[in-house]
Design a protein around this motif. Sequence first.
Motif, PDB file in Angstrom:
ATOM      1  N   ILE A 199     -54.405  32.762  16.484  1.00  0.00           N
ATOM      2  CA  ILE A 199     -55.760  32.354  16.129  1.00  0.00           C
ATOM      3  C   ILE A 199     -56.599  32.237  17.401  1.00  0.00           C
ATOM      4  N   TYR A 200     -56.041  31.591  18.426  1.00  0.00           N
ATOM      5  CA  TYR A 200     -56.749  31.474  19.701  1.00  0.00           C
ATOM      6  C   TYR A 200     -57.165  32.847  20.214  1.00  0.00           C
ATOM      7  N   ASP A 201     -56.237  33.804  20.172  1.00  0.00           N
ATOM      8  CA  ASP A 201     -56.542  35.154  20.659  1.00  0.00           C
ATOM      9  C   ASP A 201     -57.680  35.793  19.865  1.00  0.00           C
ATOM     10  N   LYS A 202     -57.641  35.659  18.546  1.00  0.00           N
ATOM     11  CA  LYS A 202     -58.670  36.279  17.706  1.00  0.00           C
ATOM     12  C   LYS A 202     -60.039  35.627  17.899  1.00  0.00           C
ATOM     13  N   VAL A 203     -60.045  34.310  18.070  1.00  0.00           N
ATOM     14  CA  VAL A 203     -61.303  33.575  18.167  1.00  0.00           C
ATOM     15  C   VAL A 203     -61.825  33.542  19.607  1.00  0.00           C
ATOM     16  N   GLY A 204     -60.917  33.659  20.569  1.00  0.00           N
ATOM     17  CA  GLY A 204     -61.328  33.673  21.969  1.00  0.00           C
ATOM     18  C   GLY A 204     -61.418  32.293  22.591  1.00  0.00           C
ATOM     19  N   VAL A 205     -60.562  31.381  22.136  1.00  0.00           N
ATOM     20  CA  VAL A 205     -60.516  30.021  22.690  1.00  0.00           C
ATOM     21  C   VAL A 205     -59.094  29.707  23.118  1.00  0.00           C
ATOM     22  N   ARG A 206     -58.908  28.574  23.808  1.00  0.00           N
ATOM     23  CA  ARG A 206     -57.561  28.202  24.270  1.00  0.00           C
ATOM     24  C   ARG A 206     -57.174  26.773  23.929  1.00  0.00           C
ATOM     25  N   THR A 207     -58.065  26.012  23.267  1.00  0.00           N
ATOM     26  CA  THR A 207     -57.745  24.638  22.914  1.00  0.00           C
ATOM     27  C   THR A 207     -58.107  24.366  21.448  1.00  0.00           C
ATOM     28  N   GLN A 208     -57.457  23.356  20.884  1.00  0.00           N
ATOM     29  CA  GLN A 208     -57.752  23.003  19.500  1.00  0.00           C
ATOM     30  C   GLN A 208     -59.188  22.506  19.318  1.00  0.00           C
ATOM     31  N   PRO A 209     -59.699  21.647  20.203  1.00  0.00           N
ATOM     32  CA  PRO A 209     -61.103  21.224  20.018  1.00  0.00           C
ATOM     33  C   PRO A 209     -62.086  22.399  20.064  1.00  0.00           C
ATOM     34  N   ALA A 210     -61.859  23.335  20.979  1.00  0.00           N
ATOM     35  CA  ALA A 210     -62.741  24.506  21.061  1.00  0.00           C
ATOM     36  C   ALA A 210     -62.629  25.344  19.787  1.00  0.00           C
ATOM     37  N   LEU A 211     -61.420  25.470  19.271  1.00  0.00           N
ATOM     38  CA  LEU A 211     -61.209  26.228  18.036  1.00  0.00           C
ATOM     39  C   LEU A 211     -61.989  25.597  16.889  1.00  0.00           C
ATOM     40  N   VAL A 212     -61.874  24.298  16.736  1.00  0.00           N
ATOM     41  CA  VAL A 212     -62.557  23.606  15.646  1.00  0.00           C
ATOM     42  C   VAL A 212     -64.067  23.755  15.783  1.00  0.00           C
ATOM     43  N   ARG A 213     -64.567  23.615  17.002  1.00  0.00           N
ATOM     44  CA  ARG A 213     -66.020  23.777  17.213  1.00  0.00           C
ATOM     45  C   ARG A 213     -66.485  25.158  16.775  1.00  0.00           C
ATOM     46  N   VAL A 214     -65.744  26.190  17.170  1.00  0.00           N
ATOM     47  CA  VAL A 214     -66.146  27.557  16.817  1.00  0.00           C
ATOM     48  C   VAL A 214     -66.049  27.773  15.306  1.00  0.00           C
ATOM     49  N   LEU A 215     -64.933  27.375  14.715  1.00  0.00           N
ATOM     50  CA  LEU A 215     -64.733  27.623  13.292  1.00  0.00           C
ATOM     51  C   LEU A 215     -65.745  26.885  12.417  1.00  0.00           C
ATOM     52  N   LEU A 216     -66.035  25.642  12.766  1.00  0.00           N
ATOM     53  CA  LEU A 216     -66.932  24.858  11.938  1.00  0.00           C
ATOM     54  C   LEU A 216     -68.412  25.076  12.262  1.00  0.00           C
ATOM     55  N   SER A 217     -68.688  25.789  13.354  1.00  0.00           N
ATOM     56  CA  SER A 217     -70.087  26.094  13.647  1.00  0.00           C
ATOM     57  C   SER A 217     -70.463  27.484  13.161  1.00  0.00           C
ATOM     58  N   THR A 218     -69.507  28.179  12.565  1.00  0.00           N
ATOM     59  CA  THR A 218     -69.788  29.495  12.000  1.00  0.00           C
ATOM     60  C   THR A 218     -70.712  29.311  10.809  1.00  0.00           C
ATOM     61  N   ALA A 219     -71.755  30.102  10.773  1.00  0.00           N
ATOM     62  CA  ALA A 219     -72.720  29.995   9.668  1.00  0.00           C
ATOM     63  C   ALA A 219     -72.076  30.477   8.372  1.00  0.00           C
TER      64      ALA A 219
END
Length: 85
Positions: A62-82
């Motif tokens: 998931i990190y590779d696909k989204v382009g993040v390396r931490t859980q907080p960054a992942l959550v921010r990206v996923l939940l800020s998706t329109a």
Amino acid sequence: IWFSLGAPHLNETRLAAAAAIYGLSPAQQRVAKLVADGLSLTRIAGELGVTANTARTHLDRIYDKVGVRTQPALVRVLLSTAAPI
């Protein structure tokens, strides 16, 4: 870490939109949702009935696909998706 950007159904809609955008598999979507719900990797593995190593593999992909390396960054990206309206 737990984030809420509105009503719970909006978070689910945002996660579904992010999963489509980033091409997450169904297993990766389940892991991403549990991460967004604030569960630890050990609890995620238990919830899904897999080993911690399998859960870690899903999270790393998931990190590779989204382009993040931490859980907080992942959550921010996923939940800020329109989400589509």
